[in-house]
Design a protein around this motif. Structure first.
Motif, PDB file in Angstrom:
ATOM      1  N   SER A 259       0.732  -1.306  -0.140  1.00 41.78           N
ATOM      2  CA  SER A 259       0.080  -0.077   0.039  1.00 41.78           C
ATOM      3  C   SER A 259       0.748   1.171  -0.025  1.00 41.78           C
ATOM      4  O   SER A 259       0.394   2.299  -0.201  1.00 41.78           O
ATOM      5  CB  SER A 259      -0.985  -0.135   1.279  1.00 41.78           C
ATOM      6  N   TYR A 300      -3.845   8.919  -0.046  1.00 43.57           N
ATOM      7  CA  TYR A 300      -3.798   8.095  -1.008  1.00 43.57           C
ATOM      8  C   TYR A 300      -2.880   8.306  -2.264  1.00 43.57           C
ATOM      9  O   TYR A 300      -2.490   7.717  -2.994  1.00 43.57           O
ATOM     10  CB  TYR A 300      -5.371   7.598  -1.458  1.00 43.57           C
ATOM     11  N   HIS A 350     -15.248  -3.724   0.141  1.00 39.38           N
ATOM     12  CA  HIS A 350     -13.874  -3.806   0.450  1.00 39.38           C
ATOM     13  C   HIS A 350     -13.153  -4.638  -0.318  1.00 39.38           C
ATOM     14  O   HIS A 350     -12.152  -4.579  -0.988  1.00 39.38           O
ATOM     15  CB  HIS A 350     -13.825  -3.972   2.000  1.00 39.38           C
ATOM     16  N   GLN A 563      -8.058   3.313   2.061  1.00 38.85           N
ATOM     17  CA  GLN A 563      -8.338   2.230   1.021  1.00 38.85           C
ATOM     18  C   GLN A 563      -9.592   2.635   0.431  1.00 38.85           C
ATOM     19  O   GLN A 563     -10.577   3.304   0.802  1.00 38.85           O
ATOM     20  CB  GLN A 563      -8.816   0.826   1.884  1.00 38.85           C
TER      21      GLN A 563
END
Length: 643
Positions: A259, A300, A350, A563
């Motif tokens: 990530s 992000y 998700h 996320q």
């Protein structure tokens, strides 16, 4: 790696030909070999192999040892070569045979010393007893059903329910509890009379009944004391190296879900160092080009720069960036997912976001995918809950030293930090819950944050169950951070393991989390809480331990990643299918009784204009709505109404 199942009839007249015949049926999981079956007059056992390690290619389970006991084994041992040498076995002996020989020599009383990530079933024909074993902190579980003269078990619910003798009746209370953060008995499942064996547990079943005993648990009372802050960092670094090395065991180099955050970057850097010069493929999710993304606390947009910085530091990293412009099939038609794992998935939206990376992992042929999911509870614990621990145990000197720095680190007032991290956790759970309800509104939390009808919550005992456990269905109230973390890593984690097992069945690869390594978890739980907050810096231990392997900018990052930042666009694409499903659910009795369908319809009608407007209602639209719809779809599927 593999799947297995078995059926035992402790009295010959109780044998049913249907159950015996179904033991050898094809498993519903992806990329499994044809099942191999072993039978005697009482037991029928089946095993289907998925080759992950080199030694898996030599597996021929079920395996019968010299004493006549038969073993079914799924997983891998941490130090197979050393174990094989100790037992006098040749190199590259399959793990199932090593485990069987180890148990024959050392017995079940020493299970805590049989280190690995595995589950196993061992049938002893002489004693007419089966043993089910799941290793400490393993990434796997075993399901089972028992009646007075019969016992059934399998590694997935779908495999268990292939036996006609296993009931398939949903448990409304357990289904409703899936909407909450409350976990009472980790062995409960959403099906009546079907339970599971959690990690660190040894179960035995014979004609006298079923007995369970935990042979390993995280101990919140254990303490580790070292002389200096640097000593803690060095010990943590060494344990992380060991944990990642264990998880790398695979015939083909694993992939890694990266990530750009501290935890997955720590796994990536550690794995790259251990594998060099061999290549390590990483998979990073990002919004599609030009996708509308609403602003919110968190980041992000630095994912790719941090991944690029890691790749510049470790040339053997091979980054892949993934995105999707439409909803995943796991969201729009989840029936194959239900069929593979036999259970619902509460966070369908998700998982749908992850689907683009998972499909890339599939295409590139990985059988293992690493992640850093448990980092926040172990190495990179932020330390804030430790302030309450210091107050509770009377360590006011340390508390006063840490408080000012902790407040400055997050640009909060000193009083706000004291109130939120020291005083509020110290209140009795029921008073905290009452204050929480007063602040938000008077609706009971068990229905406010889940689209569950209030009368249903009362009728099935949801509200009473939550009150008896002392929580509001969302937060686990405890003044002791060690007890909370132990619960999350063991009790709450069982739900995660059920999802991971289903993902493995659906996608065909297994997910491994180095931060769930038992030795690393034990250490992180036992050290002084202030090691995570030295100088008021959150996640201090991780920042010190990882300074030798991560870019300085990533070490210094104070934000938290986000996320599915494009969640609203993805959910909007499903609006019509949600509306159609809600109409169908009105004709499904349990779904209509359980779910607040009028509330869901209002959400469909009151759809936000754009992503910015949707942010204030993110929980309702990104979690509550798809979770309720997915649960309704599962109910309809499980009751045979999926046409």
């Amino acid at each position: 790696m593999s799947d297995f199942r078995g059926y035992l009839a402790f009295a010959p007249e109780e044998l049913t030909q249907a159950d015996r015949a179904r033991a050898g049926a094809e498993f519903l999981s992806t990329v499994l070999a044809k099942p191999r079956v072993w039978r005697d007059e009482i037991a029928v056992l089946a095993h289907a192999q998925r080759a992950v390690t080199t030694e898996d290619r030599a597996e021929r389970q079920p395996v019968q040892d010299s004493a006549g006991r038969v073993i079914l084994f799924d997983g891998y041992l941490f130090e197979p070569s050393a174990m094989a040498a100790e037992l006098g076995l040749p190199p590259h002996t399959p793990d199932s045979q090593i485990a069987a020989a180890w148990l024959d020599r050392h017995g079940f009383a020493s299970l805590h010393r049989l280190k690995g990530d595995y589950c196993a079933a061992l049938w002893d024909p002489r004693e007419r007893r089966v043993h089910l074993i799941v290793a400490p902190m393993a990434m796997r579980i075993v399901y089972w059903h028992a009646r007075p003269k019969g016992f059934w078990f399998a590694t997935t619910l779908s495999a268990l329910h292939q036996f006609p003798g296993v009931p398939k009746a949903l448990d409304p209370l357990q289904l409703a509890l899936q909407f909450t953060a409350s976990v009472g008995d980790p062995g409960d499942t959403v099906f009546k009379d079907v339970r599971l064996v959690p990690p660190g547990t040894h179960l035995t079943a014979d004609a006298r009944g079923v007995r369970e005993r935990p042979f390993w648990r995280l101990d919140p009372r254990r303490r580790v004391t070292l002389p200096t802050p640097q000593a803690y960092a060095e010990a943590a670094r060494s344990l992380l190296d060991q944990a990642v090395q264990r998880k790398l065991r695979s015939a083909r180099t694993p992939g890694l879900l990266l990530s750009g955050g501290l935890d997955s970057s720590a796994v990536a850097a550690t794995a790259a160092r251990l594998l060099a010069p061999d290549s390590l493929s990483t998979y990073t999710l990002e919004p599609p080009p030009g996708q509308t993304v609403a602003a919110r606390e968190g980041w992000y947009d630095r994912e790719r720069p941090y991944v690029d910085a890691l790749a510049a530091r470790y040339p053997n990293l091979d980054p892949h960036f993934c995105h999707s412009t439409e909803a995943a099939s796991i969201e729009t038609d989840p029936t194959p997912f239900f069929a593979a794992g036999g259970r619902p998935q509460m966070n369908a939206n998700h998982l749908g976001w992850f689907d683009a990376a998972y499909r890339a992992v599939q295409r590139n042929g990985h059988s293992v995918l690493l992640n850093g999911a448990s980092g926040n509870l172990t190495l990179s614990f932020d330390g804030l809950r430790g302030l309450g621990d210091l107050a509770r145990t009377g360590r006011l000197d340390k508390l006063l030293r840490l408080l000012p720095g902790a407040a400055r680190y997050r640009n909060r007032t000193l009083w706000g930090t004291i109130k939120g991290q020291v005083l509020l956790p110290a209140l009795p759970p029921k008073l905290r819950a009452a204050l929480w309800r007063r602040r938000h509104d008077s609706r009971d939390a068990s229905t406010k944050f889940a689209a569950i009808r209030s009368d249903f919550a009362v009728d099935v005992g949801l509200r009473a169950t939550l009150e008896a456990r002392g929580d509001d269905g969302l937060s686990l109230y405890t003044t002791d951070s060690r007890k909370l973390i132990a619960h999350l890593m063991e009790g709450q984690r069982v739900r995660v393991l059920e999802t991971l097992r289903t993902l493995r069945a659906y996608y065909g690869f297994e997910i491994r989390d180095p931060f769930a390594d038992p030795d690393l978890a034990e250490f992180c739980l036992a050290i002084p809480r202030e090691q995570y907050l030295l100088g008021g810096m959150e996640r201090s231990l991780a920042r010190r331990a990882l300074a030798d392997r991560l870019p300085a900018a990533l070490i210094a990052e104070r934000g938290y990643g986000r996320q599915s930042p494009e969640w609203f666009t993805r959910i909007t694409a499903q609006r019509d299918s949600f509306a159609a499903e809600i109409e169908r659910l009105s004709n499904t009795p349990l779904a209509a009784e359980m779910l607040d369908l009028p509330r869901l319809k209002r959400l469909i009608d009151d759809w936000p204009q754009d992503a910015a407007a949707a942010e204030a209602r993110r929980f309702e639209f990104a979690q509550m709505l798809p979770r309720a719809v997915q649960t309704g779809r599962f109910i309809r599927w499980s009751q045979g109404g999926n046409q």
